[in-house]
Design a protein around this motif. Structure first.
Motif, PDB file in Angstrom:
ATOM      1  N   LYS A  68       0.823  -1.204   0.000  1.00  0.00           N
ATOM      2  CA  LYS A  68       0.000   0.000   0.000  1.00  0.00           C
ATOM      3  C   LYS A  68       0.867   1.267   0.000  1.00  0.00           C
ATOM      4  N   ASN A  69       0.411   2.271  -0.754  1.00  0.00           N
ATOM      5  CA  ASN A  69       1.071   3.579  -0.837  1.00  0.00           C
ATOM      6  C   ASN A  69       2.446   3.520  -1.501  1.00  0.00           C
ATOM      7  N   THR A  70       2.662   2.539  -2.358  1.00  0.00           N
ATOM      8  CA  THR A  70       3.919   2.467  -3.110  1.00  0.00           C
ATOM      9  C   THR A  70       3.627   2.440  -4.602  1.00  0.00           C
ATOM     10  N   LEU A  71       4.680   2.646  -5.389  1.00  0.00           N
ATOM     11  CA  LEU A  71       4.616   2.522  -6.847  1.00  0.00           C
ATOM     12  C   LEU A  71       5.225   1.190  -7.248  1.00  0.00           C
ATOM     13  N   ASP A  72       4.605   0.499  -8.182  1.00  0.00           N
ATOM     14  CA  ASP A  72       5.174  -0.724  -8.730  1.00  0.00           C
ATOM     15  C   ASP A  72       6.030  -0.328  -9.939  1.00  0.00           C
ATOM     16  N   LEU A  73       7.336  -0.214  -9.711  1.00  0.00           N
ATOM     17  CA  LEU A  73       8.229   0.271 -10.758  1.00  0.00           C
ATOM     18  C   LEU A  73       8.402  -0.730 -11.893  1.00  0.00           C
ATOM     19  N   LYS A  74       8.007  -1.979 -11.658  1.00  0.00           N
ATOM     20  CA  LYS A  74       8.088  -2.973 -12.731  1.00  0.00           C
ATOM     21  C   LYS A  74       6.837  -2.924 -13.600  1.00  0.00           C
ATOM     22  N   HIS A  75       5.690  -3.281 -13.047  1.00  0.00           N
ATOM     23  CA  HIS A  75       4.490  -3.440 -13.865  1.00  0.00           C
ATOM     24  C   HIS A  75       3.894  -2.123 -14.345  1.00  0.00           C
ATOM     25  N   ASN A  76       4.120  -1.022 -13.603  1.00  0.00           N
ATOM     26  CA  ASN A  76       3.580   0.263 -14.024  1.00  0.00           C
ATOM     27  C   ASN A  76       4.651   1.233 -14.495  1.00  0.00           C
ATOM     28  N   GLY A  77       5.891   0.775 -14.517  1.00  0.00           N
ATOM     29  CA  GLY A  77       6.976   1.643 -14.967  1.00  0.00           C
ATOM     30  C   GLY A  77       7.754   1.050 -16.122  1.00  0.00           C
ATOM     31  N   VAL A  78       8.433  -0.061 -15.868  1.00  0.00           N
ATOM     32  CA  VAL A  78       9.263  -0.692 -16.889  1.00  0.00           C
ATOM     33  C   VAL A  78       8.432  -1.450 -17.923  1.00  0.00           C
ATOM     34  N   VAL A  79       7.449  -2.228 -17.458  1.00  0.00           N
ATOM     35  CA  VAL A  79       6.679  -3.086 -18.364  1.00  0.00           C
ATOM     36  C   VAL A  79       5.966  -2.304 -19.469  1.00  0.00           C
ATOM     37  N   PRO A  80       5.341  -1.132 -19.184  1.00  0.00           N
ATOM     38  CA  PRO A  80       4.717  -0.393 -20.290  1.00  0.00           C
ATOM     39  C   PRO A  80       5.693  -0.054 -21.410  1.00  0.00           C
ATOM     40  N   VAL A  81       6.937   0.254 -21.071  1.00  0.00           N
ATOM     41  CA  VAL A  81       7.927   0.563 -22.109  1.00  0.00           C
ATOM     42  C   VAL A  81       8.334  -0.715 -22.838  1.00  0.00           C
ATOM     43  N   VAL A  82       8.503  -1.804 -22.092  1.00  0.00           N
ATOM     44  CA  VAL A  82       8.818  -3.099 -22.706  1.00  0.00           C
ATOM     45  C   VAL A  82       7.742  -3.459 -23.733  1.00  0.00           C
ATOM     46  N   ASP A  83       6.471  -3.260 -23.350  1.00  0.00           N
ATOM     47  CA  ASP A  83       5.361  -3.591 -24.250  1.00  0.00           C
ATOM     48  C   ASP A  83       5.361  -2.696 -25.489  1.00  0.00           C
ATOM     49  N   LEU A  84       5.600  -1.405 -25.307  1.00  0.00           N
ATOM     50  CA  LEU A  84       5.658  -0.492 -26.452  1.00  0.00           C
ATOM     51  C   LEU A  84       6.778  -0.897 -27.405  1.00  0.00           C
ATOM     52  N   ALA A  85       7.951  -1.167 -26.840  1.00  0.00           N
ATOM     53  CA  ALA A  85       9.102  -1.522 -27.673  1.00  0.00           C
ATOM     54  C   ALA A  85       8.844  -2.802 -28.451  1.00  0.00           C
ATOM     55  N   ARG A  86       8.140  -3.753 -27.831  1.00  0.00           N
ATOM     56  CA  ARG A  86       7.835  -5.008 -28.516  1.00  0.00           C
ATOM     57  C   ARG A  86       6.938  -4.751 -29.731  1.00  0.00           C
ATOM     58  N   VAL A  87       5.962  -3.862 -29.588  1.00  0.00           N
ATOM     59  CA  VAL A  87       5.069  -3.549 -30.709  1.00  0.00           C
ATOM     60  C   VAL A  87       5.830  -2.845 -31.829  1.00  0.00           C
ATOM     61  N   TYR A  88       6.697  -1.896 -31.472  1.00  0.00           N
ATOM     62  CA  TYR A  88       7.495  -1.221 -32.500  1.00  0.00           C
ATOM     63  C   TYR A  88       8.355  -2.232 -33.263  1.00  0.00           C
ATOM     64  N   ALA A  89       8.932  -3.197 -32.515  1.00  0.00           N
ATOM     65  CA  ALA A  89       9.767  -4.217 -33.156  1.00  0.00           C
ATOM     66  C   ALA A  89       8.928  -5.093 -34.076  1.00  0.00           C
ATOM     67  N   LEU A  90       7.721  -5.398 -33.653  1.00  0.00           N
ATOM     68  CA  LEU A  90       6.826  -6.201 -34.483  1.00  0.00           C
ATOM     69  C   LEU A  90       6.462  -5.459 -35.758  1.00  0.00           C
ATOM     70  N   GLN A  91       6.100  -4.199 -35.616  1.00  0.00           N
ATOM     71  CA  GLN A  91       5.715  -3.409 -36.789  1.00  0.00           C
ATOM     72  C   GLN A  91       6.863  -3.269 -37.783  1.00  0.00           C
ATOM     73  N   GLY A  92       8.082  -3.171 -37.257  1.00  0.00           N
ATOM     74  CA  GLY A  92       9.232  -2.997 -38.134  1.00  0.00           C
ATOM     75  C   GLY A  92       9.948  -4.289 -38.491  1.00  0.00           C
ATOM     76  N   GLN A  93       9.421  -5.434 -38.011  1.00  0.00           N
ATOM     77  CA  GLN A  93      10.057  -6.740 -38.215  1.00  0.00           C
ATOM     78  C   GLN A  93      11.520  -6.691 -37.764  1.00  0.00           C
TER      79      GLN A  93
END
Length: 607
Positions: free
Chosen positions: A491-516
């Motif tokens: 409680k009262n903390t930030l999840d630096l993995k699932h709400n910080g790092v993971v969103p960028v990981v997911d974005l990068a994966r989509v960019y890689a997919l779009q660009g093969q």
């Protein structure tokens, strides 16, 4: 009514970086601020317009919207906005509008530029790019807080020497600190016990106060390694308590110095490569937390730290594969062990589970499959013993589904792409991060190229992957710009993995997919996406800077936990951050949310 000069001065004294300026600098700024009182719903500026200056909220609220009119940030008193556009080209990349009656303080462009030019604190605060860190990894330049053992063994002055000796033997340490509450009073070492008690013929019930070294030499956590070395050599001592404000916070011994100098990723890799059992590997991997502390304290970039830590996991895996073949005999057909998840992306930190699978040559028989299931169990059990705990979702080669012939894997990917339901999206996301660890790499190369090409051409699959990538959102909210976890253990903390790092990981994966793009590492994917034109240069740089800041904040948080003797995790309390750190972290989250919005609107989202 506008604020009077005295009221404005008092307000600025509570806002960073103005609170760092001297009186003359503040007096020079006061008349340059333009005060504007706006009603609810009034536009402050529109996207694409030249910015008039830097905005600071004195009272009220303002919402920041991206080019798709999606709210990316809701700001309150003491929050600044507009700095990113001002430090780039002077053009607003977002729009801003009041939510309620708001008093804005606007510092014109010329005054903002002068503030940043003339004051280092202001330049550091408003510059959102990542500055290079000085690297100081040698013992002489390392701070004592990175060398010391936290939570040293302690006893009261009235305890007996026998009790002290027993506790030292149980803890396998060579000294005990004598304290009164948190205050250090003395130190008793094994040498004192043997020389003063045994050698002097004193009874074992002698109080430690009679034989301890009272008021021992100490150092603060801010001292450096050379201070410890010089003190030990000059005074012929082997133990230096670390105190802060008279309170004991740790201890440094000669053993600690030796261990520090020996802990390097190369040394750990070499020891693991010689290990003859999982137990021996576990003894080596137990030193990874100290390596993490050392690497972070040395100013290494986050992608270097995680790469070195992942290299150790790769070595453990390959050594276990070799031991498995020694135990089971040579493999009957060609095979390939692959890692996915953070190990696949080479992004492991101080805490990690295992995610892996096995690709087998198509000639494998059912009897051969039984051999590889035994291999998988041996390796997975060994990884768990070495600290890479079992995947809760059973994304491991021990699951028969993930120990299959290449032809079956080809069918898996084709099915996920053809019918991208939620489960297929999840599995595809994991499997797009595959990286060969040991075995015959050729089993994967053609399949990787084939899958990327097929997936990129399927617009429905890409749209589903985009929707899946937007499920993890940055923790933006009203309270100091953050939405913290509301209940439970964290409680009262930030999840630096699932709400910080993971969103960028997911974005990068989509960019890689779009660009093969074949890259698997997140940072490499973002850089390749910019080079391939799948991400704009400015957007890519903003996202890289945001990712770097969040990833490094996460590592620094874990390193601080290790130094306190705690198990590292991904949950950080915003209260632990300074105004400067909160502001930059909030802006990093805003960047991610803006890129998520742009991706969603640019390609469409399927519900």
């Amino acid at each position: 009514m506008p604020l009077a000069p005295d009221d404005l001065r008092r307000f600025l004294s509570t806002v960073h970086p103005y609170d760092t300026l001297d009186a003359d600098a503040i007096e020079g700024l006061l008349p340059q601020f333009v005060q504007r009182r706006l009603q609810a719903g009034e536009e402050i500026y529109a996207a694409g317009q030249p910015l008039e200056g830097l905005y600071l909220i004195q009272s009220g609220q303002a919402e920041i919207r991206d080019e798709n009119d999606v709210v990316v940030s809701l700001l309150g008193p003491r929050n600044s906005f507009g700095e990113r556009g001002l430090t780039r080209d002077g053009i607003a990349a977002t729009s801003a509008r009041t939510v309620e009656e708001t008093l804005l303080l606007m510092l014109p462009v010329y005054a903002f530029n002068a503030l940043v030019r003339d004051h280092a604190a202001a330049k550091r605060f408003f510059d959102r790019s990542r500055a290079a860190k000085p690297r100081k990894t040698d013992l002489a330049h390392s701070r004592v807080e990175t060398l010391m053992a936290a939570n040293p063994l302690t006893l009261s002055a009235g305890a007996s020497v026998q009790e002290a000796a027993r506790l030292m033997a149980e803890r396998r340490v060579s000294s005990v600190c004598v304290t009164e509450g948190p205050t250090l009073k003395g130190i008793l070492t094994i040498r004192d016990v043997s020389g003063k008690v045994v050698g002097g013929g004193l009874p074992f019930d002698t109080p430690v106060a009679q034989v301890m070294t009272a008021d021992p030499l100490t150092l603060p956590p801010s001292a450096i390694g050379s201070d410890v070395l010089h003190m030990m050599m000059e005074r012929h001592i082997g133990h230096v308590p670390v105190t802060e404000g008279g309170k004991l916070v740790g201890i440094v011994t000669q053993t600690d110095l030796t261990r520090f100098q020996a802990v390097s990723s190369a040394e750990l890799v070499a020891e693991i490569a010689r290990a003859s059992s999982p137990a021996e590997m576990a003894d080596v991997t137990a030193r990874i937390p100290q390596l993490l502390v050392q690497l972070v304290a040395g100013g290494n970039r986050h992608e270097v730290v995680t790469r070195l830590i992942t290299d150790i996991a790769d070595t453990v895996t390959r050594r276990l594969l070799a031991l498995a073949e020694e135990k089971l005999g040579a493999a009957p057909v060609p095979w390939l062990w692959l890692a996915c998840g953070s190990q696949g992306r080479q992004e492991q930190t101080g805490i990690s589970d295992q995610d892996n699978c096995l690709f087998l040559d198509d000639s494998a028989t059912d009897d051969d499959l039984a051999y590889f299931m035994e291999m998988a169990k041996f390796v997975s059990d060994g990884l768990d013993q070495a600290g890479y705990y079992y995947c809760p979702g059973e994304m491991m080669a021990t699951n028969p589904r993930w120990c299959q012939r290449v032809g079956t894997w080809r069918q898996y990917f084709a099915g996920w792409i053809a019918k991208p339901d939620p489960m297929a999206q999840m599995l595809a996301s994991v499997m797009f991060d595959l990286r060969p660890i040991g075995g015959t790499k050729a089993l994967f190369e053609d399949l990787q190229e084939e899958t990327l090409a097929r997936a990129a051409k399927n617009s429905i699959f890409v749209s589903h992957m985009i929707a899946n990538s937007l499920k993890h959102t940055p923790p933006l909210g009203l309270l100091r710009g953050f939405a913290t976890i509301r209940s439970g253990e964290h409680k009262n903390t930030l999840d630096l993995k699932h709400n910080g790092v993971v969103p960028v990981v997911d974005l990068a994966r989509v960019y890689a997919l779009q660009g093969q793009l074949a890259e698997v590492n997140t940072r490499a994917r973002l850089e390749a996406a910019v080079a391939a034109g799948k991400l704009s240069g400015s957007g890519g740089q903003d996202l890289l800077d945001a990712y770097d800041l969040i990833a490094e904040t996460r590592l620094e948080h874990q390193a601080a936990q290790v130094k306190r003797g705690e198990t590292p995790d991904n949950y950080m309390a915003p209260a632990d951050l300074s105004d400067f750190e909160r502001s930059h972290l909030r802006d990093a989250f805003v960047v991610i949310k803006s890129l998520q919005s742009a991706l969603g609107h640019g390609r469409g989202i399927l519900g």
